[in-house]
Design a protein around this motif. Structure first.
Motif, PDB file in Angstrom:
ATOM      1  N   GLU A  80       3.824   6.728   3.486  1.00 11.92           N
ATOM      2  CA  GLU A  80       2.638   7.502   3.420  1.00 11.92           C
ATOM      3  C   GLU A  80       3.450   8.746   2.965  1.00 11.92           C
ATOM      4  O   GLU A  80       4.514   9.262   3.472  1.00 11.92           O
ATOM      5  CB  GLU A  80       2.097   7.507   4.845  1.00 11.92           C
ATOM      6  CG  GLU A  80       1.231   8.890   5.115  1.00 11.92           C
ATOM      7  CD  GLU A  80       0.489   8.915   6.451  1.00 11.92           C
ATOM      8  OE1 GLU A  80      -0.445   8.772   6.903  1.00 11.92           O
ATOM      9  OE2 GLU A  80       1.605   9.317   7.386  1.00 11.92           O
ATOM     10  N   THR A 101      -1.546  11.362   3.162  1.00 10.09           N
ATOM     11  CA  THR A 101      -2.433  12.053   4.369  1.00 10.09           C
ATOM     12  C   THR A 101      -3.666  12.838   3.424  1.00 10.09           C
ATOM     13  O   THR A 101      -3.412  13.301   2.394  1.00 10.09           O
ATOM     14  CB  THR A 101      -1.715  12.878   5.060  1.00 10.09           C
ATOM     15  OG1 THR A 101      -1.148  14.106   4.297  1.00 10.09           O
ATOM     16  CG2 THR A 101      -0.711  11.994   5.737  1.00 10.09           C
ATOM     17  N   GLU A 102      -4.710  13.305   4.287  1.00 18.77           N
ATOM     18  CA  GLU A 102      -5.710  14.061   3.797  1.00 18.77           C
ATOM     19  C   GLU A 102      -5.051  15.497   3.188  1.00 18.77           C
ATOM     20  O   GLU A 102      -5.390  15.973   2.206  1.00 18.77           O
ATOM     21  CB  GLU A 102      -6.759  14.518   4.861  1.00 18.77           C
ATOM     22  CG  GLU A 102      -7.997  15.009   4.307  1.00 18.77           C
ATOM     23  CD  GLU A 102      -9.101  15.270   5.333  1.00 18.77           C
ATOM     24  OE1 GLU A 102      -9.776  16.052   4.860  1.00 18.77           O
ATOM     25  OE2 GLU A 102      -9.156  14.591   6.194  1.00 18.77           O
ATOM     26  N   PHE A 107      -2.950   2.880  -6.582  1.00 18.62           N
ATOM     27  CA  PHE A 107      -3.591   2.826  -5.232  1.00 18.62           C
ATOM     28  C   PHE A 107      -4.465   4.044  -5.093  1.00 18.62           C
ATOM     29  O   PHE A 107      -4.193   5.090  -5.722  1.00 18.62           O
ATOM     30  CB  PHE A 107      -2.424   3.067  -4.038  1.00 18.62           C
ATOM     31  CG  PHE A 107      -1.427   1.786  -4.162  1.00 18.62           C
ATOM     32  CD1 PHE A 107      -1.747   0.919  -3.409  1.00 18.62           C
ATOM     33  CD2 PHE A 107      -0.153   1.918  -4.672  1.00 18.62           C
ATOM     34  CE1 PHE A 107      -0.867  -0.324  -3.270  1.00 18.62           C
ATOM     35  CE2 PHE A 107       0.628   1.139  -4.817  1.00 18.62           C
ATOM     36  CZ  PHE A 107       0.262  -0.207  -3.893  1.00 18.62           C
ATOM     37  N   ASP A 108      -5.681   3.823  -4.382  1.00 20.98           N
ATOM     38  CA  ASP A 108      -6.510   5.175  -4.216  1.00 20.98           C
ATOM     39  C   ASP A 108      -6.541   5.709  -2.765  1.00 20.98           C
ATOM     40  O   ASP A 108      -6.555   4.706  -1.829  1.00 20.98           O
ATOM     41  CB  ASP A 108      -8.123   4.654  -4.615  1.00 20.98           C
ATOM     42  CG  ASP A 108      -8.221   4.579  -5.967  1.00 20.98           C
ATOM     43  OD1 ASP A 108      -7.974   5.742  -6.728  1.00 20.98           O
ATOM     44  OD2 ASP A 108      -8.610   3.602  -6.572  1.00 20.98           O
ATOM     45  N   SER A 109      -6.056   6.995  -2.588  1.00 21.65           N
ATOM     46  CA  SER A 109      -5.965   7.147  -1.180  1.00 21.65           C
ATOM     47  C   SER A 109      -6.678   8.721  -1.220  1.00 21.65           C
ATOM     48  O   SER A 109      -6.143   9.867  -1.888  1.00 21.65           O
ATOM     49  CB  SER A 109      -4.650   7.711  -0.787  1.00 21.65           C
ATOM     50  OG  SER A 109      -4.341   7.844   0.388  1.00 21.65           O
ATOM     51  N   HIS A 110      -7.749   8.822  -0.668  1.00 24.11           N
ATOM     52  CA  HIS A 110      -8.601  10.204  -0.514  1.00 24.11           C
ATOM     53  C   HIS A 110      -8.841  10.727  -1.819  1.00 24.11           C
ATOM     54  O   HIS A 110      -8.532  12.071  -2.169  1.00 24.11           O
ATOM     55  CB  HIS A 110      -7.674  11.219   0.374  1.00 24.11           C
ATOM     56  CG  HIS A 110      -7.316  10.670   1.811  1.00 24.11           C
ATOM     57  ND1 HIS A 110      -8.382  11.031   2.764  1.00 24.11           N
ATOM     58  CD2 HIS A 110      -6.407  10.519   2.297  1.00 24.11           C
ATOM     59  CE1 HIS A 110      -7.806  10.725   3.821  1.00 24.11           C
ATOM     60  NE2 HIS A 110      -6.596  10.177   3.786  1.00 24.11           N
ATOM     61  N   SER A 141       0.016   5.350   0.632  1.00 27.73           N
ATOM     62  CA  SER A 141      -1.090   6.285   1.065  1.00 27.73           C
ATOM     63  C   SER A 141      -0.809   7.665   0.911  1.00 27.73           C
ATOM     64  O   SER A 141       0.387   8.089   1.233  1.00 27.73           O
ATOM     65  CB  SER A 141      -1.697   5.844   2.124  1.00 27.73           C
ATOM     66  OG  SER A 141      -0.685   5.887   3.246  1.00 27.73           O
ATOM     67  N   ALA A 177      -3.371  14.796  -0.098  1.00 25.84           N
ATOM     68  CA  ALA A 177      -4.191  14.632  -1.219  1.00 25.84           C
ATOM     69  C   ALA A 177      -4.943  16.003  -1.698  1.00 25.84           C
ATOM     70  O   ALA A 177      -4.974  16.094  -2.908  1.00 25.84           O
ATOM     71  CB  ALA A 177      -5.457  13.768  -0.684  1.00 25.84           C
ATOM     72  N   ALA A 218       0.969  -1.170  -0.085  1.00 27.95           N
ATOM     73  CA  ALA A 218       0.121   0.159   0.032  1.00 27.95           C
ATOM     74  C   ALA A 218       0.818   1.202   0.048  1.00 27.95           C
ATOM     75  O   ALA A 218       2.072   1.182   0.588  1.00 27.95           O
ATOM     76  CB  ALA A 218      -0.904  -0.053   1.191  1.00 27.95           C
ATOM     77  N   LYS A 230      -5.654   9.075  -7.135  1.00 28.98           N
ATOM     78  CA  LYS A 230      -4.792   7.919  -7.663  1.00 28.98           C
ATOM     79  C   LYS A 230      -3.285   8.092  -7.262  1.00 28.98           C
ATOM     80  O   LYS A 230      -2.736   8.911  -8.041  1.00 28.98           O
ATOM     81  CB  LYS A 230      -5.277   7.472  -9.012  1.00 28.98           C
ATOM     82  CG  LYS A 230      -6.539   7.018  -9.343  1.00 28.98           C
ATOM     83  CD  LYS A 230      -6.640   6.730 -10.772  1.00 28.98           C
ATOM     84  CE  LYS A 230      -8.138   6.210 -11.067  1.00 28.98           C
ATOM     85  NZ  LYS A 230      -9.126   5.955 -10.071  1.00 28.98           N
TER      86      LYS A 230
END
Length: 107
Positions: free
Chosen positions: A76, A6-7, A55-58, A4, A10, A2, A61
């Motif tokens: 991350e 963070t918000e 990967f999709d995060s918030h 990712s 993103a 994974a 892509k």
């Protein structure tokens, strides 16, 4: 496996993509360079290749090539402002050592 964001990261990527006017996501990778051996690469992606891992995060892509994924799996990506400086921060659990300037790392 994974990767990712963070918000905060993103939202920053979404803003860059909106200002750019095109793109499907962000490519995260590594290249051989620097005093410790490897450095991160970031670039906007217009086309996803068949071999890419996505990967999709918030709602963003994150696209990674299989060779880079070995070194950055579990990473991350954050975005931080510190005084006048701002930029992406890589929280990579695979890093064994970093150079003094923080530009490169070893795994």
């Amino acid at each position: 496996m994974a990767i990712s964001l963070t918000e905060t990261a993103a939202k920053r990527v979404q803003k860059f993509l909106a200002n750019r006017g095109k793109g499907v996501g962000l490519r995260l990778g590594v290249k051989t360079t620097g005093c410790s051996g490897m450095a991160y690469t970031l670039e906007f992606v217009d086309d996803i290749h068949a071999e890419d891992v996505v990967f999709d995060s918030h709602d963003v892509k994150v696209i990674v090539d299989p060779k880079s994924l070995v070194y950055i799996d579990g990473t991350e990506l954050d975005f931080a402002k510190e005084g006048l400086n701002e930029g992406f921060k890589f929280n990579n659990p695979n890093v064994k050592d970093e150079c003094g300037c923080g530009e490169s790392f070893t795994v």
